[in-house]
Design a protein around this motif. Structure first.
Motif, PDB file in Angstrom:
ATOM      1  N   THR A   1       0.927  -1.126  -0.030  1.00 38.63           N
ATOM      2  CA  THR A   1       0.149   0.007  -0.043  1.00 38.63           C
ATOM      3  C   THR A   1       0.955   1.114  -0.032  1.00 38.63           C
ATOM      4  OG1 THR A   1      -0.108  -0.044   2.494  1.00 38.63           O
ATOM      5  CG2 THR A   1      -1.894  -1.141   0.981  1.00 38.63           C
ATOM      6  N   GLY A   2       2.122   1.364   0.507  1.00 36.86           N
ATOM      7  CA  GLY A   2       2.756   2.311   0.557  1.00 36.86           C
ATOM      8  C   GLY A   2       3.131   2.714  -0.723  1.00 36.86           C
TER       9      GLY A   2
ATOM     10  N   VAL B   1       1.453   5.926  -1.436  1.00 36.56           N
ATOM     11  CA  VAL B   1       1.518   6.882  -0.623  1.00 36.56           C
ATOM     12  C   VAL B   1       2.585   7.743  -0.883  1.00 36.56           C
ATOM     13  CG1 VAL B   1       1.598   7.529   1.930  1.00 36.56           C
ATOM     14  CG2 VAL B   1      -0.091   5.647   0.884  1.00 36.56           C
ATOM     15  N   VAL B   2       3.719   7.072  -1.216  1.00 39.05           N
ATOM     16  CA  VAL B   2       5.172   7.711  -1.376  1.00 39.05           C
ATOM     17  C   VAL B   2       5.681   7.383  -2.523  1.00 39.05           C
ATOM     18  CG1 VAL B   2       5.485   7.370   1.190  1.00 39.05           C
ATOM     19  CG2 VAL B   2       6.076   5.522  -0.321  1.00 39.05           C
TER      20      VAL B   2
ATOM     21  N   ARG C   1       6.513  12.116   0.745  1.00 38.81           N
ATOM     22  CA  ARG C   1       5.132  11.887   0.421  1.00 38.81           C
ATOM     23  C   ARG C   1       4.502  12.259  -0.839  1.00 38.81           C
ATOM     24  NH1 ARG C   1       2.337  14.498   6.002  1.00 38.81           N
ATOM     25  NH2 ARG C   1       0.448  14.238   4.241  1.00 38.81           N
ATOM     26  N   ARG C   2       3.433  11.643  -1.443  1.00 37.52           N
ATOM     27  CA  ARG C   2       3.184  12.074  -2.759  1.00 37.52           C
ATOM     28  C   ARG C   2       2.358  13.457  -2.601  1.00 37.52           C
ATOM     29  NH1 ARG C   2       3.514   8.573  -7.117  1.00 37.52           N
ATOM     30  NH2 ARG C   2       4.154   6.416  -6.601  1.00 37.52           N
ATOM     31  N   ASP C   3       1.803  13.578  -1.400  1.00 42.53           N
ATOM     32  CA  ASP C   3       0.956  14.687  -1.438  1.00 42.53           C
ATOM     33  C   ASP C   3       1.458  16.139  -1.113  1.00 42.53           C
ATOM     34  OD1 ASP C   3       1.459  13.989   1.088  1.00 42.53           O
ATOM     35  OD2 ASP C   3      -0.448  14.218   1.923  1.00 42.53           O
TER      36      ASP C   3
ATOM     37  N   CYS D   1       9.635  11.189   4.331  1.00 44.98           N
ATOM     38  CA  CYS D   1       9.042  10.888   5.511  1.00 44.98           C
ATOM     39  C   CYS D   1       9.656   9.519   6.050  1.00 44.98           C
ATOM     40  CB  CYS D   1       7.547  10.687   5.229  1.00 44.98           C
ATOM     41  SG  CYS D   1       7.028   9.512   3.932  1.00 44.98           S
TER      42      CYS D   1
ATOM     43  N   ALA E   1       3.876   9.182   9.336  1.00 43.22           N
ATOM     44  CA  ALA E   1       3.676   8.490   8.207  1.00 43.22           C
ATOM     45  C   ALA E   1       3.535   6.943   8.349  1.00 43.22           C
ATOM     46  CB  ALA E   1       4.990   8.487   7.194  1.00 43.22           C
TER      47      ALA E   1
ATOM     48  N   TYR F   1       1.147   3.171   6.984  1.00 38.63           N
ATOM     49  CA  TYR F   1       0.672   3.478   5.763  1.00 38.63           C
ATOM     50  C   TYR F   1       1.646   2.506   4.617  1.00 38.63           C
ATOM     51  CZ  TYR F   1      -1.983   7.437   7.091  1.00 38.63           C
ATOM     52  OH  TYR F   1      -2.897   8.392   7.842  1.00 38.63           O
TER      53      TYR F   1
ATOM     54  N   VAL G   1       4.965   2.512   4.433  1.00 40.34           N
ATOM     55  CA  VAL G   1       6.026   3.050   3.964  1.00 40.34           C
ATOM     56  C   VAL G   1       7.436   2.285   4.299  1.00 40.34           C
ATOM     57  CG1 VAL G   1       7.556   5.169   4.319  1.00 40.34           C
ATOM     58  CG2 VAL G   1       5.041   5.426   4.512  1.00 40.34           C
TER      59      VAL G   1
END
Length: 323
Positions: free
Chosen positions: A162-163, A166-167, A232-234, A239, A263, A266, A268
């Protein structure tokens, strides 16, 4: 199992600066073999440094003589308020706990008697019965069980987790040094590992830790391609961080992995480790190792899920409070 020594044996613990290079060479050769055979770890670069400084009479520590022959040694360094016993080794037939304690007592006596030193740390991979024995100065001793884990790299790549959504993971670059130190400090705040290594507790210490990993061979030769930073993608903010090294012709080692508190949860850490393993495999490594504090159950579960298995139990030892 070591054999008992004759009752008439003469045992001496001396300042390491009195030891000659030709005396310690056979001890170091046996230590190199032990690290290679038991851990697939090439200890030769570290041994060369020890020999160089012994020849220069500039390495603090102790040598153990039995009947006039050097059979073991340790060395230590000091840093501000702290002493660190970096290594201790005895030849196989002399690995009696009383000899180990004699060598360790020599180093501890010197460090505890040095003005300004308030803490001593060590993690001795080759110490016998590290979790179930009496060590010098038990009143001031804390013992933290640790686990050495390994994973073969021949079973194919792990699937993204899933990470990955997110990253973004990028290669380590020198420009990330300061952010890396900040990540280490934040990631270990309140963590048990900050009790083992107090460098993690503040930014200056994290800088020193990071510099040591990159520049010195104690944890192997720094492997930049397998050392990564997660962003972080956002927001684009860093992180997470993973550092790896090469400890043998076909063996890699994860020297550091940390994730910023905000973080966590998630995936990571999984993604950082997954991509580092890919880079180590591409380089030609067939095996990778890491160490983890045994009470860090979430980390151990993650490593086990990714194919790591425990190979050896050892301990981190910390002496504090004598002054």
């Amino acid at each position: 199992m070591t054999a008992p020594l004759p009752a008439e044996s003469v045992v001496q613990v001396v300042d390491l600066r009195r030891v000659r290079g030709r005396e310690i060479e056979p001890v170091l050769e046996e230590e190199i073999r032990l690290w290679r055979d038991s851990l697939d770890w090439d200890f030769s670069a570290s041994a060369e440094l020890v020999l160089r400084f012994v020849n220069m009479k500039s390495l603090s520590g102790c040598g153990l003589y039995v009947n006039g022959r050097l059979e073991g040694y340790n060395y230590y360094i000091t840093e501000e308020h702290k002493g660190m016993v970096g290594d201790m080794f005895l030849r196989e037939e002399f690995r009696h706990q009383e000899f180990e304690n004699a060598l360790l007592s020599g180093a501890l006596d010197a460090l505890m008697g040095e003005r300004g030193i308030r803490r001593v740390e060590t993690q001795l991979m080759n110490l016998s019965s590290p979790l179930w024995r009496r060590l010098p100065y038990p009143l001031w001793l804390q013992v933290y069980p640790r686990t050495f884990m390994t994973k073969p790299l021949s079973g194919g790549e792990l699937a993204p987790g899933t990470g990955a959504g997110v990253v973004v993971v990028g290669p380590w670059k020198e420009q990330w040094f300061e952010e890396g130190a900040r990540l280490i400090t934040a990631g270990y705040k309140g963590h048990v590992d900050s009790k083992i290594n107090d460098q993690y507790r503040a930014l200056p210490g994290s800088r020193k830790f990071l510099l040591n990993v990159i520049q010195y061979p104690g944890c192997g030769r720094f492997f930049a391609a397998g050392s990564l930073v997660a962003f972080r993608r956002d927001t684009g903010a860093p992180c997470g961080l993973i550092l790896s090294s090469l400890v043998g012709p076909r063996t890699g080692h994860i020297t550091q992995i940390c994730v910023a508190p905000e973080a966590r949860g998630y995936g990571v850490g999984y993604e950082l480790l997954r991509q580092s393993l890919i880079e180590l495999s591409r380089y030609g490594c067939q095996k990778v190792s890491l160490t983890v504090t045994s009470s860090n159950v979430p980390a151990i579960r993650l490593y086990e899920r990714m194919g790591f298995r425990a190979e050896r139990e050892f301990a981190a030892h910390v002496w504090e409070g004598w002054r």
